[in-house]
Design an enzyme around this catalytic site. Structure first.
Site, PDB file in Angstrom:
ATOM      1  N   ALA A  47     -19.730   6.875 -36.903  1.00  0.00           N
ATOM      2  CA  ALA A  47     -19.218   5.909 -37.882  1.00  0.00           C
ATOM      3  C   ALA A  47     -19.865   6.180 -39.224  1.00  0.00           C
ATOM      4  O   ALA A  47     -20.896   6.843 -39.320  1.00  0.00           O
ATOM      5  CB  ALA A  47     -19.518   4.478 -37.428  1.00  0.00           C
ATOM      6  N   GLU A  58       0.934   3.874   1.963  1.00  0.00           N
ATOM      7  CA  GLU A  58       1.478   4.278   3.258  1.00  0.00           C
ATOM      8  C   GLU A  58       2.720   3.474   3.614  1.00  0.00           C
ATOM      9  O   GLU A  58       3.696   4.013   4.152  1.00  0.00           O
ATOM     10  CB  GLU A  58       0.422   4.094   4.357  1.00  0.00           C
ATOM     11  N   ASP A 109     -15.229  -3.304 -36.322  1.00  0.00           N
ATOM     12  CA  ASP A 109     -13.945  -2.599 -36.276  1.00  0.00           C
ATOM     13  C   ASP A 109     -12.746  -3.528 -36.119  1.00  0.00           C
ATOM     14  O   ASP A 109     -11.621  -3.118 -36.403  1.00  0.00           O
ATOM     15  CB  ASP A 109     -13.928  -1.591 -35.125  1.00  0.00           C
ATOM     16  N   GLY A 122     -20.159   0.301 -29.022  1.00  0.00           N
ATOM     17  CA  GLY A 122     -20.521   1.348 -29.976  1.00  0.00           C
ATOM     18  C   GLY A 122     -21.766   2.074 -29.502  1.00  0.00           C
ATOM     19  O   GLY A 122     -22.121   2.056 -28.312  1.00  0.00           O
ATOM     20  N   CYS A 133      -5.966   1.729   5.943  1.00  0.00           N
ATOM     21  CA  CYS A 133      -6.764   0.545   6.272  1.00  0.00           C
ATOM     22  C   CYS A 133      -6.528   0.109   7.708  1.00  0.00           C
ATOM     23  O   CYS A 133      -5.476   0.348   8.296  1.00  0.00           O
ATOM     24  CB  CYS A 133      -6.455  -0.595   5.295  1.00  0.00           C
ATOM     25  N   SER A 183     -23.749 -11.567 -26.347  1.00  0.00           N
ATOM     26  CA  SER A 183     -24.764 -12.455 -25.792  1.00  0.00           C
ATOM     27  C   SER A 183     -24.793 -13.823 -26.460  1.00  0.00           C
ATOM     28  O   SER A 183     -25.049 -14.840 -25.817  1.00  0.00           O
ATOM     29  CB  SER A 183     -26.150 -11.796 -25.887  1.00  0.00           C
ATOM     30  N   HIS A 221       0.835  -1.192   0.000  1.00  0.00           N
ATOM     31  CA  HIS A 221       0.000   0.000   0.000  1.00  0.00           C
ATOM     32  C   HIS A 221       0.879   1.255   0.000  1.00  0.00           C
ATOM     33  O   HIS A 221       2.065   1.209   0.341  1.00  0.00           O
ATOM     34  CB  HIS A 221      -0.898   0.013   1.235  1.00  0.00           C
ATOM     35  N   LEU A 277     -24.415   0.007 -27.340  1.00  0.00           N
ATOM     36  CA  LEU A 277     -24.045  -0.195 -25.940  1.00  0.00           C
ATOM     37  C   LEU A 277     -24.100   1.123 -25.178  1.00  0.00           C
ATOM     38  O   LEU A 277     -24.598   1.171 -24.040  1.00  0.00           O
ATOM     39  CB  LEU A 277     -22.651  -0.807 -25.852  1.00  0.00           C
ATOM     40  N   CYS A 297      -2.416  -0.760   7.613  1.00  0.00           N
ATOM     41  CA  CYS A 297      -1.544   0.402   7.498  1.00  0.00           C
ATOM     42  C   CYS A 297      -1.626   1.270   8.753  1.00  0.00           C
ATOM     43  O   CYS A 297      -0.639   1.894   9.145  1.00  0.00           O
ATOM     44  CB  CYS A 297      -1.925   1.223   6.269  1.00  0.00           C
TER      45      CYS A 297
END
Length: 354
Positions: free
Chosen positions: A156, A46, A194, A291, A69, A217, A44, A294, A78
């Site tokens: 596009a 720290e 693409d 694109g 933490c 999907s 970490h 989405l 930490c």
């Protein structure tokens, strides 16, 4: 604190699921130790700063961008290390929303007689730690949408053919943003149209490329796509629906692609389930590059926290693909314009959730 924040940003995209924290130790007006979260999340910030400060940490002040933490994870707390070093004061930008910390780190320091101040640099710290905060509070990554738009609002050419809209300076900036993201996501339409690589191609920075995520999907990602063929070099996660062919999954896995499944309705993935899956896997910052389908779905579902619109002064014609439909444009209006910046002949507009 500004130095601590700048140091912390060095870890963006490289320390997930941990937050990218920065820390600076000051004694008698002199910086005696600096640290930032190391790749993979350990050590970490720290601990790094304390290691560099050595004995000079006794009686010094620690500036840190997130509460130290207080729990045992893969390393000791930490907060305990700060107490053991004999520090006099801790200035912390934010309380950690992680329920395992949530004020306990500050309380442990105060109980040991260390002066604790909270809030310095808080606004910038909230931006830098947006992914960690979103994952802790909402169980999903911070979602940043990136789009390049022509002057007439196109993304596009007709037929979804790729179209260079913005210039080289914008491309360099996008590659830097990729390097600071945990994962980069696209839909299967963009993947097929693409055939992108989605890596960071700035000199010396290919190793900082994010996990590449494809929402697919029906598992239609071609085996000869650049993503599938490079999956053993840079991670590719394909998220499919429950009905996607098992044979396609086996073929993709044979090339090193990691295939996951979530619920789907009418062939469309459940976006809430997708984001939860990514968060469960440790992703805190998701950059969405395409694109338009989405992007519109995420906007409609109110899952976009930040939109980075790279706008060109050039028009490309009425038959090109629109960036947004009317519904998505309305959803984008829920975000607030936070800043603008010229990048060569183009312009970057950043919109953020308030």
């Amino acid at each position: 604190m500004n130095l601590a924040l700048a140091l912390g940003r060095r870890g963006l995209g490289r320390v997930w699921p941990n937050p990218a924290v920065g820390a600076v130790i000051v004694k008698d007006g002199v910086v005696v130790g600096r640290g930032w979260t190391q790749p993979g999340g350990r050590p970490h910030a720290e601990i790094e700063a304390l290691r560099r400060a050595g004995a000079a940490a006794r009686g010094a002040t620690l500036y840190v961008t997130l509460e130290p933490c207080s729990h045992y994870g893969k390393s000791p707390p930490c907060a305990d290390a700060i107490v053991a070093a004999g520090m006099a004061r801790v200035v912390s930008a934010l309380e950690d929303p992680n329920p395992q910390v949530a004020g306990r780190g500050h309380a442990r320091l105060a109980a040991a007689g260390i002066a604790v101040e909270i809030g310095s640099g808080a606004a910038q710290a909230r931006r830098d730690h947006a992914g960690h905060i979103r994952r802790m509070q909402d169980g999903r990554p911070h979602v940043a949408l990136k789009l390049a738009l022509s002057a007439d609002g196109k993304v596009a050419a007709a037929g979804r053919r790729p179209l260079p809209i913005t210039g080289e300076a914008v491309r360099d900036r996008v590659h830097l943003i990729r390097a600071q993201s945990d994962a980069i996501g696209i839909g299967i339409g963009t993947a097929r149209a693409d055939d992108p690589m989605l890596t960071c191609r700035l000199p010396g920075m290919p190793r900082y490329s994010p996990v590449r995520v494809v929402l697919d999907s029906a598992l239609r990602l071609p085996l000869d796509s650049r993503l599938a063929k490079s999956a053993r070099e840079v991670a590719v996660w394909v998220i499919a629906g429950p009905e996607a062919p098992r044979s396609a999954e086996q073929s993709l896995r044979a090339q090193g692609v990691d295939v996951c499944r979530v619920a789907a309705t009418s062939g469309r993935l459940d976006l809430a389930a997708v984001l939860k899956l990514l968060a469960d896997r440790g992703i805190t910052r998701l950059l969405v590059e395409g694109g338009p389908t989405l992007a519109a779905a995420l906007l409609a579902a109110d899952r976009v926290d930040e939109a980075m619109l790279f706008k060109s002064p050039k028009s490309v014609g009425a038959d090109a693909i629109d960036a947004f439909d009317q519904a998505a444009s309305g959803a984008l209006s829920r975000l607030t314009l936070a800043e603008t910046e010229p990048i060569g002949p183009d312009r970057l507009e950043i919109y953020q959730r308030e």
